[in-house]
Design a protein around this motif. Structure first.
Motif, PDB file in Angstrom:
ATOM      1  N   THR A 140      79.119  62.414  39.084  1.00 41.31           N
ATOM      2  CA  THR A 140      80.202  62.211  38.651  1.00 41.31           C
ATOM      3  C   THR A 140      81.505  63.175  38.724  1.00 41.31           C
ATOM      4  O   THR A 140      82.939  62.163  38.387  1.00 41.31           O
ATOM      5  N   GLY A 141      81.489  64.061  39.438  1.00 44.56           N
ATOM      6  CA  GLY A 141      81.686  64.998  39.512  1.00 44.56           C
ATOM      7  C   GLY A 141      81.585  66.375  38.629  1.00 44.56           C
ATOM      8  O   GLY A 141      82.132  67.304  38.964  1.00 44.56           O
ATOM      9  N   VAL A 142      80.803  66.567  37.499  1.00 48.63           N
ATOM     10  CA  VAL A 142      80.622  67.523  36.787  1.00 48.63           C
ATOM     11  C   VAL A 142      80.037  68.126  37.667  1.00 48.63           C
ATOM     12  O   VAL A 142      79.057  68.184  37.975  1.00 48.63           O
ATOM     13  N   GLU A 143      80.874  69.757  36.905  1.00 53.32           N
ATOM     14  CA  GLU A 143      80.370  70.808  38.291  1.00 53.32           C
ATOM     15  C   GLU A 143      79.741  71.636  36.750  1.00 53.32           C
ATOM     16  O   GLU A 143      80.765  72.263  36.436  1.00 53.32           O
ATOM     17  N   ILE A 144      78.493  72.379  36.729  1.00 51.95           N
ATOM     18  CA  ILE A 144      77.527  72.103  35.746  1.00 51.95           C
ATOM     19  C   ILE A 144      77.885  74.307  36.330  1.00 51.95           C
ATOM     20  O   ILE A 144      76.459  74.227  36.896  1.00 51.95           O
ATOM     21  N   SER A 145      78.156  75.331  35.377  1.00 51.30           N
ATOM     22  CA  SER A 145      77.479  76.648  36.395  1.00 51.30           C
ATOM     23  C   SER A 145      76.842  77.735  35.396  1.00 51.30           C
ATOM     24  O   SER A 145      77.709  77.740  34.154  1.00 51.30           O
ATOM     25  N   GLY A 146      75.727  78.366  35.986  1.00 56.17           N
ATOM     26  CA  GLY A 146      75.777  79.331  35.131  1.00 56.17           C
ATOM     27  C   GLY A 146      74.297  79.435  35.695  1.00 56.17           C
ATOM     28  O   GLY A 146      73.500  78.780  36.195  1.00 56.17           O
ATOM     29  N   TYR A 147      73.167  80.183  34.801  1.00 55.16           N
ATOM     30  CA  TYR A 147      71.870  80.257  34.692  1.00 55.16           C
ATOM     31  C   TYR A 147      70.965  79.083  34.341  1.00 55.16           C
ATOM     32  O   TYR A 147      70.216  78.788  33.728  1.00 55.16           O
ATOM     33  N   GLY A 156      75.492  61.986  34.010  1.00 53.20           N
ATOM     34  CA  GLY A 156      75.388  61.815  35.537  1.00 53.20           C
ATOM     35  C   GLY A 156      73.902  62.116  35.388  1.00 53.20           C
ATOM     36  O   GLY A 156      73.347  61.649  34.061  1.00 53.20           O
ATOM     37  N   GLU A 157      73.517  61.678  36.716  1.00 54.70           N
ATOM     38  CA  GLU A 157      72.365  61.317  36.696  1.00 54.70           C
ATOM     39  C   GLU A 157      71.646  61.653  37.495  1.00 54.70           C
ATOM     40  O   GLU A 157      70.624  61.712  37.991  1.00 54.70           O
ATOM     41  N   LYS A 158      72.096  62.311  38.746  1.00 56.83           N
ATOM     42  CA  LYS A 158      72.523  62.924  39.664  1.00 56.83           C
ATOM     43  C   LYS A 158      72.845  64.044  40.379  1.00 56.83           C
ATOM     44  O   LYS A 158      73.981  63.837  39.837  1.00 56.83           O
ATOM     45  N   ALA A 159      71.984  65.183  40.728  1.00 56.95           N
ATOM     46  CA  ALA A 159      72.458  66.221  41.553  1.00 56.95           C
ATOM     47  C   ALA A 159      72.289  66.270  42.471  1.00 56.95           C
ATOM     48  O   ALA A 159      72.051  66.527  43.198  1.00 56.95           O
ATOM     49  N   ALA A 215      76.034  82.065  29.734  1.00 57.92           N
ATOM     50  CA  ALA A 215      77.357  81.963  29.451  1.00 57.92           C
ATOM     51  C   ALA A 215      77.434  80.389  30.463  1.00 57.92           C
ATOM     52  O   ALA A 215      76.631  80.317  31.529  1.00 57.92           O
ATOM     53  N   THR A 216      77.762  79.377  30.010  1.00 57.59           N
ATOM     54  CA  THR A 216      77.917  78.078  31.117  1.00 57.59           C
ATOM     55  C   THR A 216      79.434  77.604  31.420  1.00 57.59           C
ATOM     56  O   THR A 216      80.248  78.031  30.139  1.00 57.59           O
ATOM     57  N   GLN A 217      79.357  77.245  32.586  1.00 56.53           N
ATOM     58  CA  GLN A 217      81.064  76.320  32.745  1.00 56.53           C
ATOM     59  C   GLN A 217      80.789  75.758  33.022  1.00 56.53           C
ATOM     60  O   GLN A 217      80.007  74.872  34.423  1.00 56.53           O
ATOM     61  N   LEU A 218      82.140  74.069  32.829  1.00 50.97           N
ATOM     62  CA  LEU A 218      81.789  72.857  32.928  1.00 50.97           C
ATOM     63  C   LEU A 218      83.093  73.063  34.008  1.00 50.97           C
ATOM     64  O   LEU A 218      84.345  73.049  33.083  1.00 50.97           O
ATOM     65  N   SER A 219      82.998  72.023  35.430  1.00 52.60           N
ATOM     66  CA  SER A 219      84.622  72.147  35.867  1.00 52.60           C
ATOM     67  C   SER A 219      84.314  70.916  36.485  1.00 52.60           C
ATOM     68  O   SER A 219      83.019  70.121  36.881  1.00 52.60           O
ATOM     69  N   CYS A 220      85.282  70.176  37.230  1.00 51.43           N
ATOM     70  CA  CYS A 220      85.538  69.616  38.211  1.00 51.43           C
ATOM     71  C   CYS A 220      86.763  70.032  39.589  1.00 51.43           C
ATOM     72  O   CYS A 220      87.983  70.561  39.233  1.00 51.43           O
ATOM     73  N   GLU A 221      85.795  69.994  40.602  1.00 50.30           N
ATOM     74  CA  GLU A 221      86.585  69.426  41.927  1.00 50.30           C
ATOM     75  C   GLU A 221      86.899  70.946  42.170  1.00 50.30           C
ATOM     76  O   GLU A 221      87.905  71.941  42.215  1.00 50.30           O
ATOM     77  N   GLY A 222      85.842  72.581  41.658  1.00 50.02           N
ATOM     78  CA  GLY A 222      86.583  74.006  41.879  1.00 50.02           C
ATOM     79  C   GLY A 222      87.527  74.138  40.144  1.00 50.02           C
ATOM     80  O   GLY A 222      87.653  74.926  40.021  1.00 50.02           O
TER      81      GLY A 222
END
Length: 584
Positions: free
Chosen positions: A318-325, A452-455, A345-352
């Protein structure tokens, strides 16, 4: 372009690695060491480096007789769309690649000591300036360098890699410090061996490091005439560069297999890889990128991120970007994600660009979210006109999300986050999350659900690195080089400067040089580089030679033929003598 303008264009997390080049800290002995290396390089690489080398020295602002000013190099590199910034010592590999991906060359400001003139494991201005910069003048190579950095920047680095980096940094730094004891060096070697022994798997970052080693550091290229050197490690080593082309060093055709071949930075390499062209290098790079998590995604990438135990980013379809451990995930029988969980900590982003984040400590279970489709959802994307039919309702309404996987989330809808008219995630207060088995998860009551359903991709680092804040890129824990000079060091520097002044002043007198010769013979009889400088200046400017000048003969017999010189120094002296003017 100035150093300030190059540095000012960088995000804060890279600016912390930038330093100042205090030109006044370079001693006359440092400049003499630089001059020796560059005169050797100019003579040898005129024939044995790629054709751009000598031209590249001029085009990138690198002089022969003195250490370059990085501000001058920055201006010259600006003509190629690149820049340069000074850094202190061995910065983390991920930071170095981040600089290069932005077409900025980070240049270590330290100058190697005369004792390490043939080779030093510590990054220094010889390696970065005289090694990397000249080849950037070739448009094909600088494009490869930028492409490589862009690929390498996305590879996943492990926690174990960071421990090896810190051990290598410490060892290389203390070896360059004359105040270091042998016991400290031995202990640093033990720590490095321990870090290597703790490696439990070969990470993507290790493989991309090997590709860099066998290309941009120790690369050879086949031309119509013969093998040519383009690797910065060879171009900055007056010792290894002249040995690497011999038949004693095995030459291997460049291929993807280079990422499976390790190396030891403290020893000459037993084999080197040979590319057929710059295009060949790019083809191997593309082949390599197809094996990495950021390209493959899916279960492979998710497992790599968990095993690494570092900050990485999962990109959903879906374009969701999840950053963290990344801590855990679940897949259904079709390989689709049904649940994902993070520590810290986690970060939710889209297109950086960061959209939202959750800081550590807000939940024992960390950040988590069911994934996959809701009952009645026909695709991974939820459009605005689908919200009512899926039971999402309006902000302020109660929601009851029923997932096809069996997960269920209930609560009060606080906010919908959209991107290009499709739903990225929801903020739900008073939330409860039940597993397919009916167990209630321990979650925060202000819960964020992603869609989203796929990495589709999993890559190293945070999506929006500047806003994520500090994390495990690696820290600069030590600084290389001496911290102070003794009175004797200053005295030696004064003699080097006097000889240098003889070369630069047309009104110099040989009698002044004679006085310095006597001091060298009495106080510094093993200072071979100074002996070479004296004999060269005497021949070039006064027509004096050891064969007809007793004081110079003494310099040759005592300083250059000193029995304390090791094999390496004797070879360096021989090469230095070969570059002296031939007596009439």
């Amino acid at each position: 372009m100035t150093v300030e303008s190059s540095a000012s264009s960088l995000p804060k997390y890279l600016q912390v690695y930038c330093s100042e080049q205090d030109y006044s800290l370079y001693t006359p002995r440092d400049h003499a060491a630089w001059r020796y290396i560059m005169r050797q390089n100019r003579a040898f690489f005129q024939k044995h480096a790629v054709h751009i080398y000598l031209e590249g020295l001029k085009k990138t602002g690198i002089p022969i007789n003195r250490i370059p000013r990085i501000s001058d190099m920055d201006t010259c590199l600006g003509e190629f769309g690149w820049g340069a910034v000074p850094v202190s010592g061995f910065i983390p590999p991920s930071a170095f690649l981040d600089f290069q991906a932005r077409r900025i060359l980070p240049i270590a400001t330290q100058m190697r000591r005369v004792e390490n003139i043939a080779y030093t494991p510590a990054p220094d201005i010889v390696h970065e300036a005289a090694g990397h910069a000249p080849i950037i003048a070739d448009k094909h190579y600088r494009q490869y360098l930028a492409n490589y950095a862009a690929v390498a920047q996305k590879t996943i680095m492990s926690r174990e890699d960071l421990e090896v980096y810190e051990a290598i940094r410490r060892l290389s730094d203390i070896k360059e410090n004359p105040a270091t004891s042998q016991a400290e060096i031995d202990q640093a070697n033990i720590e490095l061996d321990k870090a290597y022994s703790n490696l439990s798997f070969t990470s993507e970052a290790t493989k991309v490091g090997r590709m860099a080693w066998w290309t941009v550091e120790y690369g050879l290229i086949q031309t119509a005439e013969e093998l040519k050197i383009f690797g910065a490690g060879l171009l900055s080593s007056v010792g290894e560069s002249q040995f690497c082309l011999s038949s004693q060093i095995k030459k291997v055709p460049m291929s993807l297999d280079c990422v499976n071949v390790g190396y030891d930075i403290t020893k000459p390499q037993p084999q080197l890889f040979v590319a057929q062209s710059w295009e060949h290098l790019s083809a191997v790079l593309q082949e390599f990128s197809n094996t990495l998590s950021f390209t493959i995604g899916g279960k492979y990438g998710l497992d790599m991120a968990i095993r690494a135990e570092t900050v990485n980013t999962v990109v959903l379809d879906t374009g969701v970007e999840i950053s963290g451990y990344l801590k855990s995930y679940e897949l259904d029988q079709n390989g689709h994600l049904t649940f994902i969980e993070y520590d810290g900590a986690t970060q939710l982003s889209c297109e950086g660009e960061e959209i939202a984040r959750r800081d550590p400590g807000t939940s024992r279970a960390g950040a988590s979210s069911p994934l996959g489709r809701l009952h009645g959802q026909e695709s991974a994307l939820i459009q605005k006109h689908h919200t009512q039919t899926l039971g999402l309702g309006n902000v302020g309404d109660a929601v009851d999300l029923m997932y096809v996987s069996g997960y269920r989330v209930v609560g009060k809808l606080e906010r919908m986050h959209w991107h290009h008219d499709h739903l990225m995630f929801l903020d739900i207060s008073q939330a409860k999350c039940m597993t397919p088995q009916g167990t209630e998860l321990d979650i925060v009551r202000n819960y964020r659900v992603a869609f989203g359903e796929k990495a589709t991709s999993v890559y190293g680092g945070a999506s929006s690195r500047d806003s994520f804040g500090d994390y495990d890129m690696g820290k600069a824990s030590t600084n290389p080089g001496p911290t102070s000079l003794s009175d004797r060091d200053h005295w030696l520097g004064d003699i080097y400067q006097s000889v240098r002044s003889t070369r630069e002043n047309v009104n110099s007198k040989f009698s002044t040089l004679e006085i310095k010769c006597k001091t060298v013979l009495e106080e510094f009889p093993t200072e071979w580089l100074l002996g070479l400088e004296i004999i060269e200046a005497a021949q070039q400017f006064f027509g004096k030679h050891p064969s007809d000048t007793p004081i110079l003969k003494d310099i040759q017999n005592v300083v250059l033929a000193n029995t304390d010189h090791n094999t390496t120094n004797r070879e360096l002296i021989r090469r230095g003598l070969e570059l002296l003017p031939v007596p009439d």
